[in-house]
Design a protein around this motif. Structure first.
Motif, short mmCIF file in Angstrom:
data_model
loop_
_atom_site.label_atom_id
_atom_site.label_comp_id
_atom_site.label_asym_id
_atom_site.label_seq_id
_atom_site.Cartn_x
_atom_site.Cartn_y
_atom_site.Cartn_z
N TYR A 23 0.45 -1.21 -0.30
CA TYR A 23 -0.08 -0.06 -0.03
C TYR A 23 1.02 0.92 -0.49
CZ TYR A 23 -5.15 -2.06 0.32
OH TYR A 23 -6.16 -2.38 0.06
N VAL A 24 1.99 1.50 0.87
CA VAL A 24 3.11 2.38 0.47
C VAL A 24 2.92 2.44 -0.79
CG1 VAL A 24 4.68 3.04 1.25
CG2 VAL A 24 3.63 1.92 2.90
N LEU A 25 3.75 1.45 -1.57
CA LEU A 25 4.79 2.14 -2.63
C LEU A 25 3.17 1.64 -3.83
CD1 LEU A 25 6.55 -1.44 -3.15
CD2 LEU A 25 6.97 0.65 -2.79
N PHE A 26 1.23 2.02 -3.51
CA PHE A 26 1.20 2.08 -4.39
C PHE A 26 0.87 3.87 -3.56
CE2 PHE A 26 -3.75 3.72 -4.39
CZ PHE A 26 -3.93 3.64 -5.63
N GLY A 27 0.69 4.14 -2.90
CA GLY A 27 0.76 5.65 -3.08
C GLY A 27 2.15 6.28 -3.30
N VAL A 28 3.17 5.32 -3.55
CA VAL A 28 4.25 5.90 -4.40
C VAL A 28 3.95 6.00 -5.89
CG1 VAL A 28 6.80 5.70 -4.60
CG2 VAL A 28 6.14 5.02 -2.82
N ALA A 29 3.23 5.09 -6.13
CA ALA A 29 2.48 5.11 -8.08
C ALA A 29 1.73 5.95 -7.89
CB ALA A 29 2.18 3.65 -8.29
N THR A 30 0.84 6.20 -7.05
CA THR A 30 0.12 7.30 -7.22
C THR A 30 0.25 8.35 -7.72
OG1 THR A 30 -1.91 6.15 -6.48
CG2 THR A 30 -2.32 8.42 -6.09
N THR A 31 1.48 9.25 -6.70
CA THR A 31 1.78 10.28 -6.85
C THR A 31 2.88 10.21 -8.17
OG1 THR A 31 2.70 10.02 -4.70
CG2 THR A 31 4.25 11.63 -4.86
N GLN A 32 3.77 9.05 -8.24
CA GLN A 32 4.30 9.44 -9.52
C GLN A 32 3.68 10.29 -11.22
OE1 GLN A 32 7.82 9.01 -10.68
NE2 GLN A 32 8.60 7.60 -8.33
N ALA A 33 1.99 9.18 -11.00
CA ALA A 33 1.35 9.53 -12.12
C ALA A 33 0.80 10.37 -11.87
CB ALA A 33 -0.05 8.24 -11.83
N PHE A 50 -1.46 4.55 -21.52
CA PHE A 50 -0.88 2.82 -20.68
C PHE A 50 -1.45 3.36 -19.32
CE2 PHE A 50 3.03 0.81 -19.75
CZ PHE A 50 2.47 -0.25 -20.23
N ILE A 51 -0.46 4.31 -18.96
CA ILE A 51 -0.16 4.65 -17.56
C ILE A 51 -1.64 4.32 -16.79
CG2 ILE A 51 0.60 6.35 -16.51
CD1 ILE A 51 2.61 5.16 -17.41
N VAL A 52 -2.89 4.48 -17.39
CA VAL A 52 -4.46 5.05 -16.78
C VAL A 52 -4.37 3.55 -16.46
CG1 VAL A 52 -6.18 5.52 -16.89
CG2 VAL A 52 -4.70 7.25 -17.04
N LEU A 53 -4.68 3.08 -17.30
CA LEU A 53 -4.32 1.18 -17.66
C LEU A 53 -3.70 0.71 -15.91
CD1 LEU A 53 -5.58 -0.84 -18.61
CD2 LEU A 53 -3.96 -1.50 -20.20
N VAL A 54 -2.67 1.27 -16.24
CA VAL A 54 -1.27 0.32 -15.59
C VAL A 54 -1.17 0.54 -13.63
CG1 VAL A 54 1.24 0.12 -14.69
CG2 VAL A 54 0.81 -0.12 -17.04
N TRP A 55 -1.94 1.37 -13.85
CA TRP A 55 -2.23 2.48 -12.53
C TRP A 55 -3.65 1.82 -11.76
CZ3 TRP A 55 -5.87 5.98 -10.81
CH2 TRP A 55 -6.09 6.30 -9.19
N SER A 56 -4.36 1.71 -13.51
CA SER A 56 -5.93 1.12 -12.74
C SER A 56 -5.93 -0.22 -11.93
CB SER A 56 -6.81 1.25 -13.97
OG SER A 56 -7.12 2.76 -14.28
N LEU A 57 -4.61 -1.43 -12.79
CA LEU A 57 -4.69 -2.51 -12.17
C LEU A 57 -4.08 -2.84 -10.81
CD1 LEU A 57 -3.40 -3.81 -16.05
CD2 LEU A 57 -5.29 -4.21 -14.99
N THR A 244 4.64 -1.42 -11.25
CA THR A 244 4.31 0.11 -11.81
C THR A 244 4.74 1.21 -11.31
OG1 THR A 244 2.18 -1.61 -11.76
CG2 THR A 244 1.64 1.23 -11.36
N ASN A 245 5.47 1.00 -9.92
CA ASN A 245 6.35 2.15 -9.75
C ASN A 245 7.60 2.61 -10.70
OD1 ASN A 245 5.83 3.67 -6.92
ND2 ASN A 245 5.65 1.13 -7.00
N SER A 246 8.51 1.07 -11.51
CA SER A 246 9.19 1.51 -12.60
C SER A 246 9.06 2.07 -14.00
CB SER A 246 9.72 -0.18 -12.47
OG SER A 246 9.16 -1.35 -13.25
N LEU A 247 7.93 1.40 -13.88
CA LEU A 247 7.26 1.98 -15.39
C LEU A 247 6.30 3.37 -14.80
CD1 LEU A 247 6.36 1.57 -17.75
CD2 LEU A 247 3.34 0.94 -17.04
N ILE A 248 6.14 4.06 -13.87
CA ILE A 248 5.98 5.16 -13.71
C ILE A 248 6.91 6.22 -13.94
CG2 ILE A 248 4.40 7.04 -12.86
CD1 ILE A 248 1.99 5.17 -12.41
N ALA A 249 8.19 5.58 -13.07
CA ALA A 249 9.21 5.93 -12.51
C ALA A 249 10.46 6.94 -14.41
CB ALA A 249 10.39 6.25 -11.61
N SER A 250 9.97 5.74 -14.77
CA SER A 250 11.33 5.48 -16.29
C SER A 250 10.90 6.79 -17.06
CB SER A 250 10.89 4.46 -16.57
OG SER A 250 9.98 4.00 -17.68
#
Length: 302
Positions: A23-33, A50-57, A244-250
C-alpha cells in the motif's frame, strides 16, 4: 492448520507486512502518476491511456490484497484453521491483475528496445516470454478459483507456480540485459554529453531490472523453502507494485534527462550522433495593442 502449533508470525504477520508495504508503494505509484500527468501533458493519448491502465490494474490488485488481509485477520479472527481452508476469491483475482500488470510493463520495455534497435527479432522473443508468463497467470487464476485449500493447491500445482515465477524472473533479466547491451553499443559511437546520458540510462535500467527480478526471485525462493507459511504471499503483494513504480518512474525520468541535454537525448533514437555546436531557434510571436510584430528568432545554444 493446527491451532495448538499455529505461529502467526510467518503467516498472518507476513501477509500483513506485505500488504502494508504494497500500500505504501501504491501511494508512491499514485504520486508518480500525478507527477507524470503534470510534467508531460503533451504525450500522446495512447501513452497516457497506457499509464492509466497500469495504474488502474494496480488499484485492483491493491483492493484484492486488502480483502485478503481483511478476510485473514477479521473475518477469520482467532480461527487459524481457516487459513488451510478455501482461500478468498480475491486472492485468485489478484493473480490475474498481477499478471496483466507484469505483461504490460514487460511488453512496454520490449517495445522500447525495438525503438532503439529498429529490429523485431529480440523484441518478439521478449514479447513471447511476457505473453507466456501472462498465460501462466491466467491458468493459475482459473485453477485457484475452486481449490479446497492453499496447501492442497500447492501440492497439485507446484510445478506451474515455480515455472511461472521463474519465467517472470527470466523475462525481467532478459529485458535488462538486452537494454543494457543496446545502450552500451550506442554509447561507443556517442559524444561525451550523450555518453553521460547513456550511462545514466544504463544505471537506471540495471536498478529497475534488478529490483523487479530480485523480488520475484526472493518470492520463488521463499515459496520453495517454506510452502507452509505465507512469506511468499507477502512478496507476491509487493512485486506488482514494483512493476508499476518502475514503469511510471522511467517515464518521469525523462524530465531530468532532458534538463541535462535534450539534443543528446533525442539523438539516442537515431543511428548517428548529433554533431557538436547545434543551435535551436525559438520563434516568438508578439502582438502589441492589435498591431502584429513580425516573428523574432532568438538563438539558443545547446
Amino acid at each position: 492448520m493446527d491451532p495448538a502449533s499455529f505461529d502467526p508470525n510467518p503467516t498472518l504477520g507476513a501477509v500483513q507486512i506485505g500488504v502494508l508495504v504494497a500500500y505504501v508503494l501504491f501511494g508512491v505509484a499514485t504520486t508518480q502518476a500525478y507527477i507524470y500527468f503534470s510534467r508531460f501533458p503533451d504525450d500522446s493519448r495512447r501513452v497516457k491511456a497506457f499509464i492509466v491502465l497500469v495504474w488502474s490494474l494496480d488499484i485492483a490488485h491493491s483492493l484484492c490484497f486488502g480483502h485478503v488481509l481483511y478476510t485473514f485477520t477479521i473475518l477469520d479472527f482467532a480461527q487459524p484453521q481457516r487459513l488451510g481452508a478455501q482461500p478468498p476469491k480475491s486472492l485468485s483475482v489478484s493473480t490475474l491483475f498481477s499478471g496483466l500488470t507484469a505483461a504490460a510493463v514487460q511488453g512496454f520495455y520490449s517495445y522500447r528496445i525495438y525503438l532503439f534497435t529498429k529490429k523485431l527479432f529480440v523484441p518478439c522473443i521478449l514479447w513471447f516470454m511476457a505473453l507466456l508468463h501472462f498465460a501462466g497467470r491466467v491458468l493459475l487464476f482459473a485453477t485457484t478459483l475452486h481449490t479446497p485449500s492453499i496447501l492442497v493447491y500447492i501440492q497439485q500445482w507446484e510445478w506451474l507456480i515455480t515455472t511461472n515465477w521463474g519465467l517472470s524472473v527470466a523475462t525481467d533479466v532478459a529485458i535488462s540485459v538486452t537494454m543494457v547491451t543496446v545502450l552500451y553499443r550506442r554509447r561507443s559511437n556517442a559524444h561525451r554529453k550523450t555518453a553521460a546520458l547513456v550511462d545514466k540510462l544504463i544505471v537506471w535500467t540495471i536498478e529497475t531490472g534488478l529490483l523487479t527480478s530480485a523480488t520475484s526471485l526472493v518470492m520463488l525462493g521463499s515459496f520453495l523453502k517454506s510452502k507452509e507459511n505465507f512469506t511468499w504471499l507477502a512478496f507476491h503483494a509487493i512485486g506488482t507494485q514494483l512493476f508499476t513504480n518502475s514503469l511510471i518512474a522511467s517515464m518521469n525520468s525523462r524530465a531530468s534527462l532532458r534538463s541535462r541535454d535534450p539534443i543528446a537525448l533525442s539523438s539516442l533514437s537515431s543511428n548517428r550522433p548529433v554533431p557538436p555546436g547545434v543551435h535551436i531557434q525559438t520563434v516568438k510571436h508578439v502582438t502589441y495593442e492589435g498591431e502584429e510584430v513580425p516573428p523574432q528568432k532568438i538563438p539558443e545554444d545547446v
